[in-house]
Motif scaffolding. Sequence first.
Motif, PDB file in Angstrom:
ATOM      1  N   ALA A 282       1.112  -1.139  -0.093  1.00 55.05           N
ATOM      2  CA  ALA A 282      -0.207  -0.064   0.059  1.00 55.05           C
ATOM      3  C   ALA A 282       1.030   1.318   0.225  1.00 55.05           C
ATOM      4  N   ALA A 283       1.779   1.130   0.799  1.00 56.06           N
ATOM      5  CA  ALA A 283       2.976   2.414   0.736  1.00 56.06           C
ATOM      6  C   ALA A 283       3.383   2.446  -0.510  1.00 56.06           C
ATOM      7  N   GLU A 284       3.790   1.413  -1.143  1.00 55.97           N
ATOM      8  CA  GLU A 284       4.654   1.537  -2.617  1.00 55.97           C
ATOM      9  C   GLU A 284       3.662   2.250  -3.739  1.00 55.97           C
ATOM     10  N   GLU A 285       2.147   2.069  -3.292  1.00 53.56           N
ATOM     11  CA  GLU A 285       1.378   2.467  -4.457  1.00 53.56           C
ATOM     12  C   GLU A 285       1.299   4.109  -4.098  1.00 53.56           C
ATOM     13  N   LEU A 286       1.531   4.687  -2.850  1.00 54.09           N
ATOM     14  CA  LEU A 286       1.544   6.046  -2.552  1.00 54.09           C
ATOM     15  C   LEU A 286       2.953   6.526  -2.995  1.00 54.09           C
TER      16      LEU A 286
ATOM     17  N   LYS B 205       5.422  10.152  -7.060  1.00 49.25           N
ATOM     18  CA  LYS B 205       6.821   9.893  -7.881  1.00 49.25           C
ATOM     19  C   LYS B 205       8.025  10.031  -7.175  1.00 49.25           C
ATOM     20  N   LEU B 206       7.963   9.334  -6.009  1.00 47.29           N
ATOM     21  CA  LEU B 206       9.111   9.222  -5.313  1.00 47.29           C
ATOM     22  C   LEU B 206      10.434   8.600  -6.059  1.00 47.29           C
ATOM     23  N   ASP B 207      11.554   9.020  -5.784  1.00 49.96           N
ATOM     24  CA  ASP B 207      12.735   8.313  -6.065  1.00 49.96           C
ATOM     25  C   ASP B 207      13.024   7.339  -5.001  1.00 49.96           C
ATOM     26  N   TYR B 208      12.745   5.931  -5.310  1.00 50.23           N
ATOM     27  CA  TYR B 208      12.829   4.764  -4.291  1.00 50.23           C
ATOM     28  C   TYR B 208      13.258   3.690  -5.137  1.00 50.23           C
ATOM     29  N   LYS B 209      13.870   2.576  -4.257  1.00 50.00           N
ATOM     30  CA  LYS B 209      13.944   1.002  -4.800  1.00 50.00           C
ATOM     31  C   LYS B 209      13.530   0.382  -3.531  1.00 50.00           C
ATOM     32  N   ILE B 210      12.942  -0.762  -3.627  1.00 48.93           N
ATOM     33  CA  ILE B 210      12.768  -1.516  -2.742  1.00 48.93           C
ATOM     34  C   ILE B 210      13.357  -2.962  -3.122  1.00 48.93           C
ATOM     35  N   GLU B 211      14.381  -3.511  -2.301  1.00 50.65           N
ATOM     36  CA  GLU B 211      15.340  -4.530  -2.606  1.00 50.65           C
ATOM     37  C   GLU B 211      14.704  -5.837  -1.569  1.00 50.65           C
TER      38      GLU B 211
END
Length: 299
Positions: A246-250, A255-261
């Motif tokens: 749900a957080a990643e949808e936000l 348009k945040l600069d992010y990456k999830i590993e």
Amino acid sequence: MKDKTQQPSPEIPNQAYQLYDKYAHGMLSRRDFFSAMASLTVNAALATTFINSMLPNYALAQQVSFNDAGILASYQKFASPQGYGEGRGYLVKPKNATAALPTVLVIHENRGLNPYIEDVARRLAKAGFIAFAPDALWPLGGYPGNDDEGRTMQRSLEPTKIVADLKAAALWLKQLEGGSGKLGVVGFCFGGAITGRLAAELPEVVDAGVPFYGSPPPVDSIANIKAPLLVQLGELDERVNAMWPAAEELFKRHKLDYKIEFYPASHHGFHNDSTARYNKDMADLAWQRTLAFFQQHLS
């Protein structure tokens, strides 16, 4: 010397790690933990062995000696007028630096500034950063020397004042003499959650954030984040991972600069090399990515 890659017996099912995670975060009493372990057909002796394997052995966690010739380490205090009035933490600098260096705030788990977190700060200094690890337990005298008591102490503090102290630490470090004015934040568990929160609540202060297996920032603050984020999650960490879609949808919406590993075969706490949840290969990879991320965004 004990093998740092040693893991608990394969007789322990993965569900046991989820139960321990709840126990360690105050969601289960010790009695309820053992009852739940029994429901997994784990006998009492094996359950005791398992929980003992989760207790930290800090002799294993020292990757950089406190008296390493390449660093300068000290304990420093900072003002926190919105928090408990005064904070204290562990400051580590590369020795003989000839130029201003980027700074990194290191935020501990839910048990205070233990030797593992101090070692993380030293690792950052060896990599060329000025690192500062504040102790949220300082209002009560500081980390007590064992994690169980530290968890109890941290639960007794007022959460809003803890956050205020950590914000004050970030502001203090951002302006530290010898620093470049660039500030990264890395945190673990509780500290991972605070990493995202500081990025959201101090968007003009935090320049990059690396939360390890922490809950996402509050949904109503995600739009405020300006810093790039590298989110590090253990593949087997069911409790924390369930919070992220749900957080990643936000994150995407804003348009945040992010990456999830995601790190395979890794539990909550996989970077902490003082307990049996440590996964050396994945911890090393996550740390290499952390350093590269900070080098990219704080240079």
